[in-house]
Write a protein that holds these residues in place. Structure first.
Motif, mmCIF file in Angstrom:
data_model
loop_
_atom_site.group_PDB
_atom_site.id
_atom_site.type_symbol
_atom_site.label_atom_id
_atom_site.label_comp_id
_atom_site.label_asym_id
_atom_site.label_seq_id
_atom_site.Cartn_x
_atom_site.Cartn_y
_atom_site.Cartn_z
ATOM 1 N N ILE A 25 99.341 -68.153 41.841
ATOM 2 C CA ILE A 25 100.236 -68.394 40.710
ATOM 3 C C ILE A 25 100.374 -69.891 40.478
ATOM 4 C CG2 ILE A 25 102.386 -68.446 42.070
ATOM 5 C CD1 ILE A 25 103.619 -66.760 39.719
ATOM 6 N N ARG A 26 100.536 -70.270 39.231
ATOM 7 C CA ARG A 26 100.728 -71.674 38.875
ATOM 8 C C ARG A 26 102.219 -71.999 38.785
ATOM 9 N NH1 ARG A 26 96.017 -73.505 36.088
ATOM 10 N NH2 ARG A 26 94.259 -72.724 37.296
ATOM 11 N N PRO A 27 102.594 -73.267 38.959
ATOM 12 C CA PRO A 27 104.001 -73.657 38.777
ATOM 13 C C PRO A 27 104.470 -73.376 37.347
ATOM 14 C CG PRO A 27 102.747 -75.392 39.876
ATOM 15 C CD PRO A 27 101.742 -74.389 39.387
ATOM 16 N N HIS A 28 105.750 -73.266 37.184
ATOM 17 C CA HIS A 28 106.388 -73.085 35.873
ATOM 18 C C HIS A 28 106.080 -71.736 35.223
ATOM 19 C CE1 HIS A 28 107.074 -77.302 36.421
ATOM 20 N NE2 HIS A 28 105.806 -77.605 36.240
ATOM 21 N N THR A 29 105.564 -70.780 35.989
ATOM 22 C CA THR A 29 105.268 -69.477 35.392
ATOM 23 C C THR A 29 106.300 -68.417 35.772
ATOM 24 O OG1 THR A 29 103.832 -68.899 37.260
ATOM 25 C CG2 THR A 29 102.784 -69.912 35.332
ATOM 26 N N SER A 53 96.330 -56.946 34.468
ATOM 27 C CA SER A 53 95.453 -57.987 33.928
ATOM 28 C C SER A 53 96.268 -59.030 33.180
ATOM 29 C CB SER A 53 94.416 -57.371 32.983
ATOM 30 O OG SER A 53 93.614 -56.435 33.660
ATOM 31 N N ILE A 54 97.244 -58.573 32.406
ATOM 32 C CA ILE A 54 98.111 -59.483 31.655
ATOM 33 C C ILE A 54 98.954 -60.317 32.613
ATOM 34 C CG2 ILE A 54 100.083 -59.588 30.077
ATOM 35 C CD1 ILE A 54 98.908 -57.050 28.731
ATOM 36 N N LEU A 55 99.534 -59.674 33.624
ATOM 37 C CA LEU A 55 100.367 -60.393 34.586
ATOM 38 C C LEU A 55 99.565 -61.437 35.350
ATOM 39 C CD1 LEU A 55 102.591 -57.507 36.043
ATOM 40 C CD2 LEU A 55 103.210 -59.214 34.321
ATOM 41 N N LYS A 56 98.327 -61.118 35.664
ATOM 42 C CA LYS A 56 97.493 -62.079 36.386
ATOM 43 C C LYS A 56 97.233 -63.326 35.543
ATOM 44 C CE LYS A 56 95.127 -58.913 39.514
ATOM 45 N NZ LYS A 56 93.834 -58.377 39.985
ATOM 46 N N LEU A 57 96.976 -63.136 34.266
ATOM 47 C CA LEU A 57 96.740 -64.289 33.401
ATOM 48 C C LEU A 57 98.008 -65.126 33.240
ATOM 49 C CD1 LEU A 57 94.389 -62.873 30.612
ATOM 50 C CD2 LEU A 57 93.824 -64.473 32.440
ATOM 51 N N ILE A 58 99.162 -64.475 33.120
ATOM 52 C CA ILE A 58 100.426 -65.216 33.036
ATOM 53 C C ILE A 58 100.638 -66.019 34.307
ATOM 54 C CG2 ILE A 58 102.944 -64.976 32.914
ATOM 55 C CD1 ILE A 58 102.501 -62.554 31.080
ATOM 56 N N ALA A 59 100.305 -65.421 35.460
ATOM 57 C CA ALA A 59 100.429 -66.129 36.736
ATOM 58 C C ALA A 59 99.539 -67.363 36.771
ATOM 59 C CB ALA A 59 100.076 -65.190 37.895
ATOM 60 N N PHE A 60 98.371 -67.289 36.135
ATOM 61 C CA PHE A 60 97.460 -68.426 36.091
ATOM 62 C C PHE A 60 97.879 -69.469 35.064
ATOM 63 C CE2 PHE A 60 93.884 -68.169 38.884
ATOM 64 C CZ PHE A 60 93.805 -66.840 39.269
ATOM 65 N N SER A 96 110.656 -71.557 26.881
ATOM 66 C CA SER A 96 110.089 -72.685 26.155
ATOM 67 C C SER A 96 108.643 -72.940 26.576
ATOM 68 C CB SER A 96 110.931 -73.938 26.390
ATOM 69 O OG SER A 96 111.017 -74.216 27.786
ATOM 70 N N TYR A 97 108.295 -72.499 27.770
ATOM 71 C CA TYR A 97 106.930 -72.661 28.277
ATOM 72 C C TYR A 97 106.000 -71.596 27.697
ATOM 73 C CZ TYR A 97 103.079 -72.768 31.663
ATOM 74 O OH TYR A 97 101.836 -72.827 32.250
ATOM 75 N N GLY A 98 106.568 -70.469 27.328
ATOM 76 C CA GLY A 98 105.782 -69.329 26.877
ATOM 77 C C GLY A 98 106.213 -68.092 27.652
ATOM 78 N N LEU A 99 105.313 -67.171 27.897
ATOM 79 C CA LEU A 99 105.626 -65.990 28.684
ATOM 80 C C LEU A 99 105.680 -66.351 30.158
ATOM 81 C CD1 LEU A 99 103.311 -63.386 26.911
ATOM 82 C CD2 LEU A 99 105.793 -63.559 26.722
ATOM 83 N N VAL A 100 106.763 -65.955 30.820
ATOM 84 C CA VAL A 100 106.938 -66.248 32.245
ATOM 85 C C VAL A 100 107.476 -65.004 32.949
ATOM 86 C CG1 VAL A 100 107.367 -68.714 31.901
ATOM 87 C CG2 VAL A 100 109.295 -67.111 31.909
ATOM 88 N N PHE A 101 107.354 -64.993 34.266
ATOM 89 C CA PHE A 101 107.957 -63.935 35.064
ATOM 90 C C PHE A 101 109.469 -64.142 35.107
ATOM 91 C CE2 PHE A 101 103.597 -64.105 36.626
ATOM 92 C CZ PHE A 101 103.264 -62.766 36.585
ATOM 93 N N THR A 135 102.693 -68.760 48.330
ATOM 94 C CA THR A 135 102.132 -67.466 48.711
ATOM 95 C C THR A 135 101.492 -66.738 47.543
ATOM 96 O OG1 THR A 135 104.293 -66.428 48.390
ATOM 97 C CG2 THR A 135 103.765 -67.145 50.603
ATOM 98 N N GLY A 136 101.852 -67.110 46.319
ATOM 99 C CA GLY A 136 101.295 -66.456 45.146
ATOM 100 C C GLY A 136 102.193 -65.345 44.634
ATOM 101 N N PHE A 137 101.610 -64.454 43.843
ATOM 102 C CA PHE A 137 102.329 -63.310 43.281
ATOM 103 C C PHE A 137 101.901 -62.071 44.052
ATOM 104 C CE2 PHE A 137 102.603 -60.087 39.648
ATOM 105 C CZ PHE A 137 103.960 -59.884 39.836
ATOM 106 N N ILE A 138 102.842 -61.409 44.698
ATOM 107 C CA ILE A 138 102.545 -60.265 45.552
ATOM 108 C C ILE A 138 103.293 -59.049 45.048
ATOM 109 C CG2 ILE A 138 102.600 -59.324 47.905
ATOM 110 C CD1 ILE A 138 103.218 -62.927 47.799
ATOM 111 N N ILE A 139 102.567 -57.991 44.706
ATOM 112 C CA ILE A 139 103.180 -56.720 44.370
ATOM 113 C C ILE A 139 102.921 -55.762 45.519
ATOM 114 C CG2 ILE A 139 103.211 -54.738 42.812
ATOM 115 C CD1 ILE A 139 102.291 -56.502 40.574
ATOM 116 N N ILE A 140 103.980 -55.197 46.074
ATOM 117 C CA ILE A 140 103.859 -54.221 47.157
ATOM 118 C C ILE A 140 104.123 -52.851 46.566
ATOM 119 C CG2 ILE A 140 104.769 -53.479 49.389
ATOM 120 C CD1 ILE A 140 105.599 -56.466 49.796
ATOM 121 N N ASN A 141 103.107 -52.009 46.599
ATOM 122 C CA ASN A 141 103.211 -50.693 45.974
ATOM 123 C C ASN A 141 102.804 -49.627 46.979
ATOM 124 O OD1 ASN A 141 103.493 -48.697 43.965
ATOM 125 N ND2 ASN A 141 101.303 -48.770 43.568
#
Length: 208
Positions: A25-29, A53-60, A96-101, A135-141
């Motif tokens: 994941i990138r900062p500010h996301t 796929s969408i969430l991964k791109l937002i993370a980047f 203001s940055y765009g789409l974020v988590f 650590t990045g973006f982790i989804i536990i399912n």
């Protein structure tokens, strides 16, 4: 934004629906300082190949819907339908940055009816998500151990990342694999840390 072209979007849809899903994941996301509680139904809205796929791109750091659509070669109507679901159920929001988590921690719950006039909320130890710059973006399912975890080429990196996450939440890890360790951290957060938080603050519920 030039690095975005290096993302291999052809592999973004590859995932096991009962596993730990992790990507950088990138900062500010993502918005910091919140724990988002979501119903099991809301949580599982993200466990869909197109939405992942969408969430991964937002993370980047791809924060504009138009750019997301181009990278995923997704029709505009389909993209906005998926974005609408992710926003309505609390995964992402506009800034203001765009789409974020919406939060760095997502926890899933079930509502159970008890005696007349009473309800109980049961947090699910096997479902949740963490977002952290290290650590990045982790989804536990799910809680099923991943059999091939020790053979994975990302083993060393995942081990280092989950240790950082455990240190942040003061968890002593006993698991044998990184996948099980992520679940162990999630269990600790839901059973220990969150109980302390809920005993000391209030929650606002919105009525729609």
């Amino acid at each position: 934004m030039g690095e975005m072209s290096l993302i291999d979007v052809s592999r973004l849809n590859e995932f096991d629906e009962d596993m730990v899903i992790r990507f950088p994941i990138r900062p500010h996301t993502f918005k910091k300082g919140k724990v988002r509680l979501m119903s099991i139904d809301a949580f599982e809205k993200a466990i869909d190949p197109s939405r992942l796929s969408i969430l991964k791109l937002i993370a980047f750091g791809v924060s504009k819907p138009s750019v997301i659509g181009v990278k995923l070669k997704m029709p505009k109507s389909t993209l906005y339908r998926h974005l609408s679901v992710l926003m309505r159920y609390g995964w992402i929001e506009r800034s203001s940055y765009g789409l974020v988590f919406s939060a760095p921690i997502y926890l899933a719950y079930e509502v159970e009816s008890g005696k007349p006039g009473s309800l109980s909320i049961r947090l699910l130890n096997g479902k949740g998500a963490f977002i952290d710059e290290k650590t990045g973006f982790i989804i536990i399912n799910g809680v099923r151990p991943i059999q091939n975890c020790l053979k994975c080429p990302m083993l060393r990196q995942c081990t280092e990342h989950v240790k950082l996450l455990a240190h942040e939440f003061n968890v002593t890890l006993r698991s044998k694999t990184p996948a099980e360790a992520y679940i162990e951290v999630l269990t600790w957060v839901t059973s220990k840390n969150l109980a302390k938080i809920l005993n000391s603050i209030y929650l606002d519920l919105s009525i729609r």
